[in-house]
Design a protein around this motif. Structure first.
Motif, mmCIF file in Angstrom:
data_model
loop_
_atom_site.group_PDB
_atom_site.id
_atom_site.type_symbol
_atom_site.label_atom_id
_atom_site.label_comp_id
_atom_site.label_asym_id
_atom_site.label_seq_id
_atom_site.Cartn_x
_atom_site.Cartn_y
_atom_site.Cartn_z
ATOM 1 N N GLY A 102 -13.199 16.774 -36.671
ATOM 2 C CA GLY A 102 -14.355 16.274 -37.421
ATOM 3 C C GLY A 102 -15.643 16.258 -36.626
ATOM 4 N N ALA A 103 -15.588 16.622 -35.345
ATOM 5 C CA ALA A 103 -16.789 16.571 -34.497
ATOM 6 C C ALA A 103 -17.594 17.853 -34.677
ATOM 7 C CB ALA A 103 -16.390 16.382 -33.030
ATOM 8 N N GLY A 104 -18.157 18.028 -35.835
ATOM 9 C CA GLY A 104 -18.828 19.275 -36.179
ATOM 10 C C GLY A 104 -20.067 19.574 -35.368
ATOM 11 N N ASN A 105 -20.643 18.558 -34.737
ATOM 12 C CA ASN A 105 -21.883 18.768 -33.984
ATOM 13 C C ASN A 105 -21.660 18.807 -32.475
ATOM 14 O OD1 ASN A 105 -24.726 19.136 -34.311
ATOM 15 N ND2 ASN A 105 -25.057 17.109 -33.433
ATOM 16 N N LEU A 106 -20.418 18.662 -32.033
ATOM 17 C CA LEU A 106 -20.120 18.510 -30.609
ATOM 18 C C LEU A 106 -20.427 19.801 -29.843
ATOM 19 C CD1 LEU A 106 -19.008 16.475 -28.550
ATOM 20 C CD2 LEU A 106 -16.742 17.468 -28.931
ATOM 21 N N SER A 107 -21.265 19.680 -28.801
ATOM 22 C CA SER A 107 -21.612 20.813 -27.939
ATOM 23 C C SER A 107 -21.037 20.663 -26.543
ATOM 24 C CB SER A 107 -23.133 20.973 -27.850
ATOM 25 O OG SER A 107 -23.687 21.331 -29.077
ATOM 26 N N LEU A 108 -21.018 19.459 -26.026
ATOM 27 C CA LEU A 108 -20.591 19.218 -24.647
ATOM 28 C C LEU A 108 -19.477 18.182 -24.637
ATOM 29 C CD1 LEU A 108 -24.171 18.918 -23.103
ATOM 30 C CD2 LEU A 108 -22.706 20.916 -23.010
ATOM 31 N N LEU A 109 -18.292 18.594 -24.208
ATOM 32 C CA LEU A 109 -17.154 17.681 -24.088
ATOM 33 C C LEU A 109 -16.763 17.654 -22.613
ATOM 34 C CD1 LEU A 109 -14.993 15.865 -25.270
ATOM 35 C CD2 LEU A 109 -13.608 17.914 -25.726
ATOM 36 N N ILE A 110 -17.040 16.531 -21.950
ATOM 37 C CA ILE A 110 -16.843 16.421 -20.505
ATOM 38 C C ILE A 110 -15.899 15.248 -20.249
ATOM 39 C CG2 ILE A 110 -18.003 16.158 -18.281
ATOM 40 C CD1 ILE A 110 -20.597 17.011 -19.819
ATOM 41 N N ILE A 111 -14.645 15.562 -19.913
ATOM 42 C CA ILE A 111 -13.628 14.518 -19.764
ATOM 43 C C ILE A 111 -12.887 14.669 -18.438
ATOM 44 C CG2 ILE A 111 -13.345 14.220 -22.259
ATOM 45 C CD1 ILE A 111 -10.859 15.995 -22.073
ATOM 46 N N SER A 112 -13.478 15.324 -17.459
ATOM 47 C CA SER A 112 -12.816 15.583 -16.181
ATOM 48 C C SER A 112 -12.483 14.292 -15.446
ATOM 49 C CB SER A 112 -13.726 16.450 -15.302
ATOM 50 O OG SER A 112 -14.061 17.649 -15.962
ATOM 51 N N LYS A 113 -11.499 14.388 -14.540
ATOM 52 C CA LYS A 113 -11.144 13.317 -13.608
ATOM 53 C C LYS A 113 -10.747 12.038 -14.338
ATOM 54 C CE LYS A 113 -14.109 15.213 -10.033
ATOM 55 N NZ LYS A 113 -15.274 15.039 -9.164
ATOM 56 N N ASN A 114 -9.758 12.173 -15.195
ATOM 57 C CA ASN A 114 -9.127 11.039 -15.858
ATOM 58 C C ASN A 114 -7.621 11.246 -15.794
ATOM 59 O OD1 ASN A 114 -11.135 9.082 -17.264
ATOM 60 N ND2 ASN A 114 -12.014 11.112 -17.657
ATOM 61 N N ASN A 115 -6.900 10.578 -16.686
ATOM 62 C CA ASN A 115 -5.445 10.716 -16.724
ATOM 63 C C ASN A 115 -4.981 11.177 -18.102
ATOM 64 O OD1 ASN A 115 -4.982 9.746 -14.008
ATOM 65 N ND2 ASN A 115 -5.436 7.684 -14.768
ATOM 66 N N PHE A 116 -5.783 12.009 -18.751
ATOM 67 C CA PHE A 116 -5.399 12.506 -20.065
ATOM 68 C C PHE A 116 -4.148 13.377 -19.947
ATOM 69 C CE2 PHE A 116 -10.027 11.845 -20.854
ATOM 70 C CZ PHE A 116 -9.901 10.918 -21.877
ATOM 71 N N THR A 117 -3.288 13.252 -20.942
ATOM 72 C CA THR A 117 -2.018 13.988 -20.936
ATOM 73 C C THR A 117 -1.845 14.724 -22.260
ATOM 74 O OG1 THR A 117 -0.871 12.016 -21.759
ATOM 75 C CG2 THR A 117 -0.899 12.353 -19.378
ATOM 76 N N GLY A 118 -0.721 15.447 -22.363
ATOM 77 C CA GLY A 118 -0.396 16.124 -23.613
ATOM 78 C C GLY A 118 -1.142 17.428 -23.772
ATOM 79 N N ALA A 119 -0.870 18.075 -24.895
ATOM 80 C CA ALA A 119 -1.459 19.383 -25.177
ATOM 81 C C ALA A 119 -2.864 19.234 -25.756
ATOM 82 C CB ALA A 119 -0.566 20.151 -26.138
ATOM 83 N N ILE A 120 -3.681 20.241 -25.493
ATOM 84 C CA ILE A 120 -4.984 20.303 -26.149
ATOM 85 C C ILE A 120 -4.742 20.666 -27.605
ATOM 86 C CG2 ILE A 120 -7.218 21.489 -26.195
ATOM 87 C CD1 ILE A 120 -6.825 22.076 -23.220
ATOM 88 N N PRO A 121 -5.214 19.865 -28.564
ATOM 89 C CA PRO A 121 -4.860 20.117 -29.969
ATOM 90 C C PRO A 121 -5.460 21.419 -30.493
ATOM 91 C CG PRO A 121 -6.557 18.430 -29.820
ATOM 92 C CD PRO A 121 -6.105 18.712 -28.414
#
Length: 993
Positions: free
Chosen positions: A445-464
């Motif tokens: 639903g993030a139709g306007n998203l240009s920059l997604l910056i999530i480096s250096k965390n503990n996110f897991t799982g597959a990229i949807p």
């Protein structure tokens, strides 16, 4: 007889033609004196008796013209003084046209004039002192012209003037105290003029009727005078962008009618004045970018503030809890201070908060859940603090958000699903926290998203798979997490992607088919994952890719031949399972480290070859050794014999020529001319131009110098008046020596010495390892020049030219400023070079001299120089503007793609038709866009067609330095790689493009 009687009756029944009255005739003359390309005055005809029905003309009840409003009609020409012959004229507006020349003295004949608006035109010269002789004048707006000099002393004698606006002109005197005598003034706006440094006249405190005082960017210094506290009617005070220092005077707390106070970008210090609770009408207070200290007083929170900006100061302590009770607060910017403690729990609950920026402080605690209580929050900027806890679920329902920056904190837990899918957010930054969980499928639903910056965390799982629905995505940075699974096939739908950085994760599987759809991809970094399969052939079709790192994976098969087409600054396929022969372009020593750790690869380096041919070649080893030993022996004997013969020849030649050379040094030398002469052979040539060849000479002490050997017999231009005498100057040698021999500046190339004989001339300079800007920028190595480097080159070059124009006595005009005459040292520091056609500015006061021919290079020559041959510093400024455009666009000054245009015209046309994104060099990272746009604006100023509109080089330096103060240093990550995401709080105020 009957016929004559009929004709007589017809004539008697026809009303007489009276013709156009005198006012109409005056206006007809005005029409003929103006250029009217859009036919805005087409119905000003002589068929009417009066002009009252004409467009843009208004008459009073007696049929006399009292208003002429020609604003926005695209007319051009000199100011029509005939208007002043209209006896009852009270209103003139020529706003936003091309009225040029000077404003005549006879404007004072408009004795009944009340309103004069000549803003946004091309008027030049001094203001007419007679303007103050118009007794009924109440409104004067001359904004956006090219008026220069001082404000006339007569302006202190206006009798009824209420509005005086002189914004954005070229006034270079000081703000005069006599303006304090115009007691009727309600608005005084002198902003954005290059005034000489001076104080705010205390006499302005006498203007007790003043409601608006704008002195923005007027080069003001000193302290704010206490007398401004007497302006009891003042509603708007703007003293921003100056050099004011000292404390904010307590007297300002007596401005009980003031609605907004803007003091940003000065050097004010100390605490906010006591008594600010008296300012009950205050709605906007901006004292950002100063050196204010202390705590933020709680009494500010008792006001009905709508906007509070105190960023980039030195405030300490905690934020007053009472600020959450401000009912009208919609903007709160406090970034870049030393504030501590927690944000008030109910911040945003009682106010329509839209913009909150508390970045770069020492705040801690949790994010208040009430920030979007009113549903109007647009920007939430909290980077570089110590906030902890989880993101409130309520923010996931805040559909008004456009920017969310929560990076570099201690936040944890799972990100609410709603955050991933906010419909208007174009920047979501969660970098360097302790977030866990998965990237939610709601990201679709993030139709306007240009920059997604999530480096250096503990996110897991597959990229949807839903990530491929975010078609506006320009950057996906998720390195240093624990993301797993294959890169979704849907990512090939991300056609706007510029950066894909997912290194240091646990991704597996093969790279998706169709990666060639990433036409705009600049950086691909998937290093240190578990990706397998072959390298996709499509990567070789990504024409703008310059950073490719797939090291530390399980890739197999051959290296695709198509990768040779890429112009890469970084290539790394090391530590994979690749095999086969390397493509010829990569089978070189320089690429050895790019392919280490692939046991099956074979190239020219022994580290890349396996032993599969070892047994086959054993039988030839003894034969090759014998051949090699024999050849080496013959070669060695030959070299020794040749060297002895050559040394004897050189000694003999030196003995013959020793007395012929004349050495003139300008610095203390550690070498002789003979060291130079011995090395002037073709193997050492590093450049060749119109004036001669350039050699690189390595001295015995290990240092290098550049030697220019001038061609002989070159004719150059002479000063006008000498042509008839058959004047032939030399080849630029004397100009170069005369200019560089006496200059000492870090951004001007150093001339060590010169050597001359009767038929040969040598100039010895410091050696610049990185060559010329032109050669580097427009070659395959142009990617080495990132934006901070290009900005540094522009500033260095500007400072060098500023020294020539303003600090040399007499001043020097270079006359051949271009990118190939700007040399770069080992650290990319810039030096202005090649002074073969430089000229000293005539100090006699007779103005610039004319030259018999044009000096300069195609694409860099100022328009007026091409047809007048007038030499002055404005020509250099135009040429330097073209150099800046080269740095911004990466394009040549003349290119077949431009057709008949040059770079300046191409940039202006492209900006107008397609926008700034089609002008900026695609090799530059988008995170610098705002700063690039500001430098682009400087270039457009420098390349203005009218020389008078171009700023001085000293002003250019200042403008570039102001851009530099907003470029924050890049943040180094733990793995040593520089992150291009710097803190941009100050730039959140708006874009420049």
């Amino acid at each position: 007889m009957l016929l004559f009687l009929t004709i007589f009756l017809i004539l008697c029944s026809t009303p007489p033609i009276l013709g156009l009255n005198q006012e109409g005739l005056y206006l007809q003359s005005v029409k003929h004196s103006l250029d009217d390309p859009d036919s805005a005055l087409s119905n000003w005809n002589d068929r009417d008796e009066t002009p009252c029905s004409w467009s843009r003309i208004t008459c009073d009840s007696s049929g006399s013209v009292y208003s002429v409003d020609l604003s926005n009609t695209n007319i051009a020409g000199a100011f029509p003084s005939l208007l002043c012959r209209l006896p009852n004229l009270t209103f003139i507006s020529l706003y936003n046209n091309s009225i040029n020349s000077t404003l005549p003295l006879d404007i004072s004949f408009c004795q009944n004039l009340h309103h004069l608006d000549l803003s946004q035109n091309l008027l030049t010269g001094a203001l007419p002192h007679t303007l103050a002789d118009i007794p009924e004048l109440r409104y004067v707006d001359l904004t956006g012209n090219n008026f220069s000099g001082d404000i006339p002393e007569s302006f202190g004698r206006f009798q009824k003037l209420e509005v005086l606006a002189l914004v954005s002109n070229l006034f270079d005197g000081t703000i005069p105290p006599f303006l304090g005598n115009v007691s009727t003034l309600k608005m005084l706006n002198l902003s954005y003029n290059p005034f000489s440094s001076g104080r705010i006249p205390p006499e302005l405190g006498n203007l007790t009727s003043l409601e608006v005082l704008w002195l923005t960017d007027c080069n003001l210094a000193g302290e704010i005078p206490d007398s401004l506290g007497r302006l009891k009617s003042l509603k708007d005070l703007d003293l921003a962008i100056n050099n004011l220092h000292g404390r904010i005077p307590t007297s300002l707390s007596e401005l009980t009618s003031v609605v907004q106070i803007e003091l940003y970008n000065n050097s004010l210090s100390g605490e906010l004045p006591a008594g600010m609770s008296n300012l009950t009408a205050l709605r906007l207070f901006d004292a950002s970018m100063n050196q204010l200290s202390g705590t933020i007083p709680g009494e500010l929170c008792t006001l009905q503030l709508e906007s509070l900006n105190l960023y980039e100061n030195r405030f300490e302590g905690s934020l007053p809890p009472s600020i959450a009770n401000s009912l009208n607060l919609y903007e709160l910017r406090l970034f870049g201070n030393r504030l501590t403690g927690e944000l008030p729990k109910n911040l945003g609950k009682n106010s329509p908060l839209r913009w909150l920026d508390v970045s770069n402080n020492l705040f801690s605690g949790e994010i208040p859940a009430t920030l979007c209580e009113r549903g109007e929050l647009e920007e939430l900027l909290m980077i570089y603090n110590s906030f902890s806890g989880e993101i409130p679920a309520s923010l996931g329902e805040c559909n008004s958000l456009t920017r969310v920056r929560l990076g570099h904190n201690r936040l944890s837990g799972e990100v609410p699903a709603g955050i991933w899918g906010l419909p208007l957010v174009y920047l979501l930054e969660l970098e360097e926290n302790y977030f866990s969980g998965k990237i939610a499928k709601t990201i679709a639903g993030a139709g306007n998203l240009s920059l997604l910056i999530i480096s250096k965390n503990n996110f897991t799982g597959a990229i949807p798979e839903e990530i491929g629905w975010v078609e506006n995505l320009v950057e996906l940075s998720g390195s240093n997490n624990r993301l797993s699974g294959a890169l979704p096939e849907s990512t090939v739908n991300l056609r706007q992607l510029d950066t894909l950085d997912l290194h240091n994760n646990e991704l597996s599987g093969e790279l998706p088919n169709g990666v060639e759809s990433w036409k705009k991809l600049n950086e691909l970094n998937l290093a240190n994952n578990y990706i397998s399969g072959k390298i996709p052939e499509g990567i070789g079709k990504l024409s703008v890719l310059n950073y490719l790192d797939l090291s530390g994976n399980r890739l197999s098969g051959k290296v695709p031949l198509g990768l040779q087409n890429l112009k890469l600054n970084l290539l790394n396929f090391s530590d994979n399972h690749l095999s086969g022969d390397l493509p010829p372009q990569f089978a070189k020593e320089m690429y050895r480290n790019s392919f280490l750790g692939n046991r099956g690869l074979c190239g020219s380096s022994e580290d890349l070859c396996d032993s599969r041919n070892e047994a086959k070649s054993q039988g030839y080893v003894w034969l090759l050794r014998c051949i090699f030993i024999l050849a080496a022996s013959v070669f060695t004997i030959g070299v020794v014999w040749f060297y002895l013969k050559y040394r004897n020849f050189k000694k003999a030649k030196r003995a013959i020529d020793k007395s012929k050379w004349t050495l003139m040094s300008f610095h203390k030398l550690g070498f002789s001319e003979y060291e130079i002469l011995d090395c002037l052979d073709e193997d050492n040539v590093i450049g060749s131009g119109a004036s001669g060849k350039v050699y690189k000479v390595v001295l015995t002490n290990g240092e290098a110098v550049a030697v220019k050997k001038l061609w002989g017999g070159i004719k150059t231009e002479c000063e006008s008046g000498d042509v008839e005498k058959g004047c032939v100057q030399d080849d630029g040698f004397e100009a170069e020596v005369e200019t560089l021999g006496k200059i000492r500046h870090k951004n001007i190339v150093k001339l060590w010495c010169c050597c001359t004989t009767r038929d040969c001339k040598l100039l010895v300079y410091e050696y610049m390892p990185n060559g010329s800007l032109g050669n580097l920028l427009h070659s395959s190595k142009g990617g080495l020049l990132d934006w901070p480097t290009r900005y540094k080159i522009a500033l260095d070059s500007a400072e060098g030219l500023s020294y020539l124009h303003h600090d040399c006595v007499p001043p020097i005009v270079h006359r051949d400023v271009k990118s190939s005459n700007i040399l770069l040292d080992g650290d990319f520091g810039a030096r202005v070079a090649d002074f073969g056609v430089a000229k000293v500015v005539d100090a006699s006061g007779k103005g610039p001299k004319s030259m018999s021919v044009i000096a300069g290079s195609c694409g860099y020559i100022a328009p007026e120089y091409a047809y007048t041959l007038r030499v002055n510093e404005k020509s250099d400024i135009y040429s330097f503007g073209v150099v800046i455009l080269e740095l911004v666009t990466g394009r040549l000054p003349i290119d077949p793609e431009f057709g008949e245009k040059d770079l300046v015209k191409w940039v202006c046309t492209t900006l107008d038709q397609k926008g700034v994104d089609h002008v900026i060099d695609s090799k530059l990272h988008s995170c610098y866009k705002e700063d690039i746009c500001k430098v682009l604006n400087v270039a457009l100023l420098c390349t203005s067609p009218l020389p008078i509109n171009r700023p001085s080089m000293r002003r250019v330096v200042k403008l570039l330095q102001e851009v530099g103060t907003e470029i924050h240093p890049k943040i180094a990550s733990k793995d040593g790689k520089l992150s291009p995401y710097y803190y941009d709080g100050a730039s959140d105020l708006g874009s420049v493009a």
